[in-house]
Design an enzyme around this catalytic site. Sequence first.
Site, PDB file in Angstrom:
ATOM      1  N   GLY A  48      39.118  34.414  36.508  1.00 16.86           N
ATOM      2  CA  GLY A  48      39.475  33.024  36.211  1.00 16.86           C
ATOM      3  C   GLY A  48      38.883  31.978  37.133  1.00 16.86           C
ATOM      4  N   GLU A 102      41.467  31.292  44.309  1.00 17.45           N
ATOM      5  CA  GLU A 102      42.215  31.665  43.103  1.00 17.45           C
ATOM      6  C   GLU A 102      42.121  30.562  42.066  1.00 17.45           C
ATOM      7  OE1 GLU A 102      43.640  33.842  41.502  1.00 17.45           O
ATOM      8  OE2 GLU A 102      44.741  35.282  42.727  1.00 17.45           O
ATOM      9  N   ASP A 103      42.245  30.961  40.791  1.00 20.11           N
ATOM     10  CA  ASP A 103      42.260  29.951  39.740  1.00 20.11           C
ATOM     11  C   ASP A 103      43.617  29.274  39.630  1.00 20.11           C
ATOM     12  OD1 ASP A 103      43.438  32.312  38.855  1.00 20.11           O
ATOM     13  OD2 ASP A 103      42.518  32.288  36.874  1.00 20.11           O
ATOM     14  N   ASP A 106      51.031  31.018  39.876  1.00 17.07           N
ATOM     15  CA  ASP A 106      52.189  30.726  39.028  1.00 17.07           C
ATOM     16  C   ASP A 106      53.440  31.213  39.778  1.00 17.07           C
ATOM     17  OD1 ASP A 106      53.961  30.463  36.915  1.00 17.07           O
ATOM     18  OD2 ASP A 106      52.861  31.710  35.514  1.00 17.07           O
ATOM     19  N   LYS A 134      51.683  26.085  40.291  1.00 17.94           N
ATOM     20  CA  LYS A 134      52.884  25.712  39.530  1.00 17.94           C
ATOM     21  C   LYS A 134      54.086  25.777  40.471  1.00 17.94           C
ATOM     22  CE  LYS A 134      51.154  27.546  35.124  1.00 17.94           C
ATOM     23  NZ  LYS A 134      51.407  28.475  33.999  1.00 17.94           N
ATOM     24  N   PHE A 155      51.297  26.457  30.010  1.00 13.67           N
ATOM     25  CA  PHE A 155      50.160  27.371  29.962  1.00 13.67           C
ATOM     26  C   PHE A 155      48.888  26.593  29.659  1.00 13.67           C
ATOM     27  CE2 PHE A 155      47.268  30.474  28.157  1.00 13.67           C
ATOM     28  CZ  PHE A 155      47.363  31.487  29.105  1.00 13.67           C
ATOM     29  N   ASP A 162      41.589  31.504  30.834  1.00 11.68           N
ATOM     30  CA  ASP A 162      41.522  31.983  29.452  1.00 11.68           C
ATOM     31  C   ASP A 162      42.896  32.171  28.819  1.00 11.68           C
ATOM     32  OD1 ASP A 162      42.170  34.272  31.136  1.00 11.68           O
ATOM     33  OD2 ASP A 162      41.935  35.455  29.314  1.00 11.68           O
ATOM     34  N   ARG A 168      37.597  30.114  28.395  1.00  9.73           N
ATOM     35  CA  ARG A 168      37.050  29.994  29.750  1.00  9.73           C
ATOM     36  C   ARG A 168      35.919  28.974  29.854  1.00  9.73           C
ATOM     37  NH1 ARG A 168      39.185  34.250  32.708  1.00  9.73           N
ATOM     38  NH2 ARG A 168      39.324  36.255  31.640  1.00  9.73           N
TER      39      ARG A 168
END
Length: 179
Positions: A48, A102-103, A106, A134, A155, A162, A168
């Site tokens: 990601g 990191e993408d 959460d 988040k 989301f 993705d 993506r």
Amino acid sequence: MIKLHDLQFKPMIPASKIEEAVKAVASKINRDYAGCTTPPIILVVLNGSFIFASDLTRELDFACEVSFIKLSSYSGTQSTGGVKSIIGLNSSLEGRDVIVIEDIVDTGVTLSHLDAQLKELSAASVRYCTLFFKPESYKQNIEIDYIAMSIGNEFIVGYGLDYNQLGRSLKDIYVVCNE
Ligand code: 5GP
Ligand code: MG
């Protein structure tokens, strides 16, 4: 509106805003690593974060190495099912300053698995950088040193992220429509 598999998504964050946030977070990292003597290792967590990492690293103004890892679930019968192990790491982190890219963070479960394993590898320092965070769903005590953008419990896809492998390549960030 766009459709990916069975879900509809609507535009949420335009590419121009992402670019601003990436540059802002890069300048914080640049401040912190200015004058570092040994080049840090940027550890990109695939898949990601591939677009974020490519934009971010090009904003860094200190010498660094860039390595790529993936997190893979253990297969088998362990009751610790869901624990993710690092695969693809081909440079030693011993004594090195590491910046993990990191993408999205959460709940932080993924980050905690990563952190536990990195602790075994004797890095001199480990800092975490994420494109999205988040805060309402984060349940860990691990400090995230660099956060480009915080979002609600929704989301999103695009810019590397993705939905079941689709989305993506979108330039902007899209959010799932609930109705
Ligand atoms: P965590 O372990 O922090 O709960 O979740 C981290 C992983 O879940 C991320 O690396 C990503 O793969 C996935 N994830 C969590 N939220 C989102 C989201 O909003 N969009 C996408 N595309 N993936 C997400
Ligand atoms: Mg990820």
